[in-house]
Design a protein around this motif. Structure first.
Motif, PDB file in Angstrom:
ATOM      1  N   GLU A  41       0.864  -1.172   0.000  1.00  0.00           N
ATOM      2  CA  GLU A  41       0.000   0.000   0.000  1.00  0.00           C
ATOM      3  C   GLU A  41       0.901   1.222   0.000  1.00  0.00           C
ATOM      4  O   GLU A  41       1.737   1.378   0.888  1.00  0.00           O
ATOM      5  CB  GLU A  41      -0.918   0.034   1.218  1.00  0.00           C
ATOM      6  N   VAL A  42       0.743   2.064  -1.022  1.00  0.00           N
ATOM      7  CA  VAL A  42       1.533   3.289  -1.144  1.00  0.00           C
ATOM      8  C   VAL A  42       0.584   4.454  -0.913  1.00  0.00           C
ATOM      9  O   VAL A  42      -0.403   4.609  -1.637  1.00  0.00           O
ATOM     10  CB  VAL A  42       2.196   3.387  -2.537  1.00  0.00           C
ATOM     11  N   ARG A  43       0.887   5.264   0.103  1.00  0.00           N
ATOM     12  CA  ARG A  43       0.062   6.435   0.440  1.00  0.00           C
ATOM     13  C   ARG A  43       0.816   7.694   0.017  1.00  0.00           C
ATOM     14  O   ARG A  43       1.950   7.909   0.449  1.00  0.00           O
ATOM     15  CB  ARG A  43      -0.209   6.476   1.933  1.00  0.00           C
ATOM     16  N   ILE A  44       0.177   8.507  -0.821  1.00  0.00           N
ATOM     17  CA  ILE A  44       0.821   9.699  -1.367  1.00  0.00           C
ATOM     18  C   ILE A  44       0.001  10.918  -0.973  1.00  0.00           C
ATOM     19  O   ILE A  44      -1.200  10.987  -1.246  1.00  0.00           O
ATOM     20  CB  ILE A  44       0.929   9.587  -2.906  1.00  0.00           C
ATOM     21  N   ALA A  45       0.674  11.906  -0.357  1.00  0.00           N
ATOM     22  CA  ALA A  45      -0.032  13.061   0.189  1.00  0.00           C
ATOM     23  C   ALA A  45      -0.276  14.182  -0.815  1.00  0.00           C
ATOM     24  O   ALA A  45      -1.381  14.710  -0.897  1.00  0.00           O
ATOM     25  CB  ALA A  45       0.733  13.612   1.397  1.00  0.00           C
ATOM     26  N   LEU A  46       0.731  14.597  -1.582  1.00  0.00           N
ATOM     27  CA  LEU A  46       0.616  15.848  -2.338  1.00  0.00           C
ATOM     28  C   LEU A  46       0.601  15.725  -3.853  1.00  0.00           C
ATOM     29  O   LEU A  46      -0.064  16.512  -4.527  1.00  0.00           O
ATOM     30  CB  LEU A  46       1.754  16.794  -1.944  1.00  0.00           C
ATOM     31  N   SER A  47       1.360  14.809  -4.434  1.00  0.00           N
ATOM     32  CA  SER A  47       1.500  14.792  -5.883  1.00  0.00           C
ATOM     33  C   SER A  47       1.870  13.400  -6.378  1.00  0.00           C
ATOM     34  O   SER A  47       2.712  12.731  -5.781  1.00  0.00           O
ATOM     35  CB  SER A  47       2.596  15.788  -6.294  1.00  0.00           C
ATOM     36  N   PHE A  48       1.229  12.985  -7.485  1.00  0.00           N
ATOM     37  CA  PHE A  48       1.542  11.706  -8.115  1.00  0.00           C
ATOM     38  C   PHE A  48       1.479  11.890  -9.622  1.00  0.00           C
ATOM     39  O   PHE A  48       0.446  12.264 -10.170  1.00  0.00           O
ATOM     40  CB  PHE A  48       0.544  10.633  -7.676  1.00  0.00           C
ATOM     41  N   ARG A  49       2.615  11.660 -10.284  1.00  0.00           N
ATOM     42  CA  ARG A  49       2.696  11.771 -11.744  1.00  0.00           C
ATOM     43  C   ARG A  49       3.447  10.567 -12.299  1.00  0.00           C
ATOM     44  O   ARG A  49       4.491  10.184 -11.766  1.00  0.00           O
ATOM     45  CB  ARG A  49       3.408  13.051 -12.154  1.00  0.00           C
ATOM     46  N   VAL A  50       2.898  10.034 -13.376  1.00  0.00           N
ATOM     47  CA  VAL A  50       3.511   8.896 -14.048  1.00  0.00           C
ATOM     48  C   VAL A  50       3.816   9.329 -15.477  1.00  0.00           C
ATOM     49  O   VAL A  50       2.914   9.740 -16.210  1.00  0.00           O
ATOM     50  CB  VAL A  50       2.569   7.669 -14.041  1.00  0.00           C
ATOM     51  N   GLY A  51       5.079   9.242 -15.858  1.00  0.00           N
ATOM     52  CA  GLY A  51       5.507   9.700 -17.176  1.00  0.00           C
ATOM     53  C   GLY A  51       5.232   8.710 -18.288  1.00  0.00           C
ATOM     54  O   GLY A  51       4.740   7.597 -18.059  1.00  0.00           O
ATOM     55  N   PRO A  52       5.581   9.099 -19.516  1.00  0.00           N
ATOM     56  CA  PRO A  52       5.379   8.236 -20.677  1.00  0.00           C
ATOM     57  C   PRO A  52       6.136   6.913 -20.555  1.00  0.00           C
ATOM     58  O   PRO A  52       7.247   6.876 -20.057  1.00  0.00           O
ATOM     59  CB  PRO A  52       5.926   9.054 -21.843  1.00  0.00           C
ATOM     60  N   ARG A  53       5.481   5.865 -20.992  1.00  0.00           N
ATOM     61  CA  ARG A  53       6.064   4.525 -21.072  1.00  0.00           C
ATOM     62  C   ARG A  53       6.525   3.967 -19.723  1.00  0.00           C
ATOM     63  O   ARG A  53       7.352   3.068 -19.667  1.00  0.00           O
ATOM     64  CB  ARG A  53       7.202   4.477 -22.103  1.00  0.00           C
ATOM     65  N   ALA A  54       6.003   4.496 -18.640  1.00  0.00           N
ATOM     66  CA  ALA A  54       6.351   3.996 -17.305  1.00  0.00           C
ATOM     67  C   ALA A  54       5.533   2.742 -16.992  1.00  0.00           C
ATOM     68  O   ALA A  54       4.481   2.499 -17.592  1.00  0.00           O
ATOM     69  CB  ALA A  54       6.096   5.067 -16.260  1.00  0.00           C
ATOM     70  N   PHE A  55       6.024   1.959 -16.046  1.00  0.00           N
ATOM     71  CA  PHE A  55       5.344   0.738 -15.626  1.00  0.00           C
ATOM     72  C   PHE A  55       5.243   0.721 -14.110  1.00  0.00           C
ATOM     73  O   PHE A  55       6.212   1.004 -13.409  1.00  0.00           O
ATOM     74  CB  PHE A  55       6.116  -0.511 -16.088  1.00  0.00           C
ATOM     75  N   ILE A  56       4.066   0.365 -13.596  1.00  0.00           N
ATOM     76  CA  ILE A  56       3.871   0.100 -12.172  1.00  0.00           C
ATOM     77  C   ILE A  56       3.104  -1.205 -12.087  1.00  0.00           C
ATOM     78  O   ILE A  56       2.012  -1.330 -12.650  1.00  0.00           O
ATOM     79  CB  ILE A  56       3.086   1.218 -11.463  1.00  0.00           C
ATOM     80  N   GLY A  57       3.683  -2.195 -11.385  1.00  0.00           N
ATOM     81  CA  GLY A  57       3.003  -3.472 -11.263  1.00  0.00           C
ATOM     82  C   GLY A  57       3.878  -4.509 -10.603  1.00  0.00           C
ATOM     83  O   GLY A  57       4.977  -4.211 -10.108  1.00  0.00           O
ATOM     84  N   PRO A  58       3.408  -5.750 -10.591  1.00  0.00           N
ATOM     85  CA  PRO A  58       4.148  -6.811  -9.907  1.00  0.00           C
ATOM     86  C   PRO A  58       5.419  -7.204 -10.646  1.00  0.00           C
ATOM     87  O   PRO A  58       5.510  -7.094 -11.862  1.00  0.00           O
ATOM     88  CB  PRO A  58       3.155  -7.974  -9.892  1.00  0.00           C
ATOM     89  N   MET A  59       6.393  -7.632  -9.879  1.00  0.00           N
ATOM     90  CA  MET A  59       7.608  -8.216 -10.443  1.00  0.00           C
ATOM     91  C   MET A  59       7.212  -9.536 -11.099  1.00  0.00           C
ATOM     92  O   MET A  59       6.389 -10.283 -10.557  1.00  0.00           O
ATOM     93  CB  MET A  59       8.638  -8.451  -9.338  1.00  0.00           C
ATOM     94  N   ALA A  60       7.774  -9.823 -12.244  1.00  0.00           N
ATOM     95  CA  ALA A  60       7.490 -11.081 -12.927  1.00  0.00           C
ATOM     96  C   ALA A  60       7.763 -12.249 -11.979  1.00  0.00           C
ATOM     97  O   ALA A  60       8.777 -12.271 -11.287  1.00  0.00           O
ATOM     98  CB  ALA A  60       8.353 -11.202 -14.183  1.00  0.00           C
ATOM     99  N   GLY A  61       6.825 -13.186 -11.927  1.00  0.00           N
ATOM    100  CA  GLY A  61       6.985 -14.361 -11.082  1.00  0.00           C
ATOM    101  C   GLY A  61       6.555 -14.168  -9.637  1.00  0.00           C
ATOM    102  O   GLY A  61       6.613 -15.100  -8.852  1.00  0.00           O
ATOM    103  N   SER A  62       6.122 -12.963  -9.268  1.00  0.00           N
ATOM    104  CA  SER A  62       5.729 -12.709  -7.873  1.00  0.00           C
ATOM    105  C   SER A  62       4.384 -13.323  -7.530  1.00  0.00           C
ATOM    106  O   SER A  62       4.071 -13.528  -6.362  1.00  0.00           O
ATOM    107  CB  SER A  62       5.685 -11.207  -7.593  1.00  0.00           C
ATOM    108  N   GLY A  63       3.563 -13.577  -8.541  1.00  0.00           N
ATOM    109  CA  GLY A  63       2.230 -14.125  -8.294  1.00  0.00           C
ATOM    110  C   GLY A  63       1.222 -13.092  -7.840  1.00  0.00           C
ATOM    111  O   GLY A  63       0.103 -13.431  -7.483  1.00  0.00           O
ATOM    112  N   LEU A  64       1.595 -11.816  -7.840  1.00  0.00           N
ATOM    113  CA  LEU A  64       0.693 -10.753  -7.400  1.00  0.00           C
ATOM    114  C   LEU A  64      -0.263 -10.350  -8.513  1.00  0.00           C
ATOM    115  O   LEU A  64       0.069 -10.433  -9.692  1.00  0.00           O
ATOM    116  CB  LEU A  64       1.486  -9.521  -6.963  1.00  0.00           C
TER     117      LEU A  64
END
Length: 159
Positions: A41-64
């Motif tokens: 769980e990531v809690r962000i207070a003021l600002s969240f920006r995701v740039g072009p071609r970025a990835f957020i997700g499980p590590m391969a093989g983690s089963g998440l």
């Protein structure tokens, strides 16, 4: 843990090992990635920006899956860049959320207002379906059955 401003530079990678992370700001620059090894769980207070071609997700093989990755965002604006790819639940109920072209999501985005571009691809998180035994229908009883009359009306008839 609690952290201040976190920026993942261009082509950079951040690996989250699980647990709760509290941040003031999170910026994921172009071609950067956040890989998750365990439920987070990531809690962000003021600002969240995701740039072009970025990835957020499980590590391969983690089963998440998407429900194992949660971002709680209090920022008034959130933006997801062109061709970025996210797997998780991104909850920002007070934010104006901007989603750019060719963005892909497996999970959920919640915002006060969510603006998408025409070529965004978002798929829902599969909700586990509870297994409910199918009841065996009871045989009709002798009491009453409905029967159609000549004019289409129905009337009870006793057996």
């Amino acid at each position: 843990g609690a952290y201040g401003n976190v920026a993942i530079g261009r082509h950079g990678t951040l690996v989250l090992t699980g647990g709760v992370y509290e941040l003031r700001r999170l910026t994921v620059y172009s071609d950067a990635a956040i890989h998750v090894l365990a439920p987070v769980e990531v809690r962000i207070a003021l600002s969240f920006r995701v740039g072009p071609r970025a990835f957020i997700g499980p590590m391969a093989g983690s089963g998440l899956g998407p429900n194992d990755i949660s971002f709680q965002i209090a920022a008034p604006q959130v933006s997801y860049g062109v061709k970025s790819s996210l797997i998780g639940v991104f909850y920002s109920p007070l934010a104006l959320v901007g989603v750019r072209d060719l963005f892909t999501l497996e999970g959920r985005i919640v915002g006060d207002r969510v603006r998408t571009r025409p070529r965004c691809r978002m798929g829902p998180v599969p909700t586990p379906t509870p297994v409910v035994p199918t009841p065996t229908p009871a045989p009709p009883t002798w009491a009453t059955l409905m029967r159609s009359g000549r004019n289409g009306s129905t009337s009870p008839s006793a057996l």
